[in-house]
Scaffold this motif. Sequence first.
Motif, short mmCIF file in Angstrom:
data_model
loop_
_atom_site.label_atom_id
_atom_site.label_comp_id
_atom_site.label_asym_id
_atom_site.label_seq_id
_atom_site.Cartn_x
_atom_site.Cartn_y
_atom_site.Cartn_z
N ILE A 1 1.54 9.72 -8.73
CA ILE A 1 0.87 10.14 -7.39
C ILE A 1 1.83 10.65 -6.61
O ILE A 1 3.06 9.96 -6.08
CB ILE A 1 0.15 8.87 -6.92
N ASN A 2 1.67 11.70 -5.95
CA ASN A 2 2.37 12.43 -4.90
C ASN A 2 3.82 12.60 -5.33
O ASN A 2 4.80 12.45 -4.53
CB ASN A 2 2.36 11.35 -3.59
N ASN B 1 -1.11 13.31 -13.24
CA ASN B 1 -0.93 13.56 -11.73
C ASN B 1 -2.36 13.39 -11.11
O ASN B 1 -2.39 13.20 -9.85
CB ASN B 1 -0.53 14.80 -11.80
N THR B 2 -3.56 13.14 -11.92
CA THR B 2 -4.60 12.76 -11.27
C THR B 2 -5.30 11.44 -12.11
O THR B 2 -4.76 11.33 -13.31
CB THR B 2 -5.73 13.76 -11.49
N GLN C 1 0.69 -1.05 0.03
CA GLN C 1 0.03 -0.13 -0.11
C GLN C 1 0.88 1.32 0.05
O GLN C 1 0.15 2.40 -0.37
CB GLN C 1 -0.97 -0.06 1.03
N GLU D 1 -5.87 6.09 -2.00
CA GLU D 1 -6.78 7.19 -2.41
C GLU D 1 -6.77 7.33 -3.89
O GLU D 1 -7.79 7.44 -4.64
CB GLU D 1 -6.66 8.61 -1.65
N ALA D 2 -5.59 7.61 -4.51
CA ALA D 2 -5.54 7.72 -5.95
C ALA D 2 -5.87 6.54 -6.67
O ALA D 2 -6.39 6.62 -7.89
CB ALA D 2 -4.16 8.41 -6.22
N THR D 3 -5.66 5.37 -6.27
CA THR D 3 -6.08 4.11 -6.86
C THR D 3 -7.38 3.92 -6.92
O THR D 3 -7.96 3.62 -7.89
CB THR D 3 -5.29 2.82 -6.16
N SER E 1 2.15 6.28 2.48
CA SER E 1 1.10 7.34 2.34
C SER E 1 -0.28 6.75 2.14
O SER E 1 -0.33 5.93 1.11
CB SER E 1 1.47 8.26 1.42
N SER E 2 -1.48 7.37 2.55
CA SER E 2 -2.75 7.04 2.29
C SER E 2 -3.10 7.49 0.90
O SER E 2 -4.15 7.17 0.18
CB SER E 2 -3.82 7.57 3.38
N LYS E 3 -2.33 8.59 0.45
CA LYS E 3 -2.62 9.19 -0.76
C LYS E 3 -2.55 8.21 -2.07
O LYS E 3 -3.34 8.28 -3.12
CB LYS E 3 -1.41 10.23 -1.13
N TYR E 4 -1.67 7.05 -1.87
CA TYR E 4 -1.54 6.10 -2.90
C TYR E 4 -2.97 5.32 -3.01
O TYR E 4 -3.43 4.99 -4.32
CB TYR E 4 -0.17 4.94 -2.60
#
Length: 220
Positions: free
Chosen positions: A155-156, A187-188, A25, A33-35, A28-31
Amino acid sequence: MTENVPTATAAREIFTLCVFCGASQGVSSKYAEATEALAGAMHSRSWSLIYGGGGLGLMGNLAKNLVGLSGPKAVHGVIPEALIRTERGVVKPEVVEYGKTTVVHSMHERKAFMASEADAFVALPGGYGTVEELFEVVTWNQLGIHDRPIVLFNINGFFDHMLAWIENSVEEGFISRGTANIISVANTAEEVLDKILEYKLAAGRHLLDWRLKDVETLAI
């Protein structure tokens, strides 16, 4: 092993995205979330997924979310027997939770199978395996083995150092300026899909003829 990889994108009823990403994972939780956002974007355009078949990490997160949105027919995992034993302790395709699963014998067979079914390739954050898969399809594009889009989901800023390495390789004369553009960067999640649809083939690709022919043995 490229013999099962088509040299051009075949017309398909459903657009299939091949995604390379980590079995972890990340810190960072950003990974995650982006997935999840990528699964939502794919669902909004009725795109399907082919991926490495794992149920862990970003791989499992993407597959689980897309199945939840689009149903099991939207996800196809391809996994070697050895990895199933590692993840599950048994060799049974049905124990992989998300969508359809094809069990193969080797990593080479897995990659060739995924590539043969894909209309485009996307790399998310991951480790050695993710980077190896990414650069293999980049090399195949450079050599004219396929002509499909390749996008980094940065991502990030995860791939910033890799992108700096590519730029340095151009400056040092190891990658041409044209073929540096084989990889597109997003990036998104929505930008990932837009970059695929807007993708243009890079200049300087080697359009080699990969059709099987009779080959004479050369005496040295």
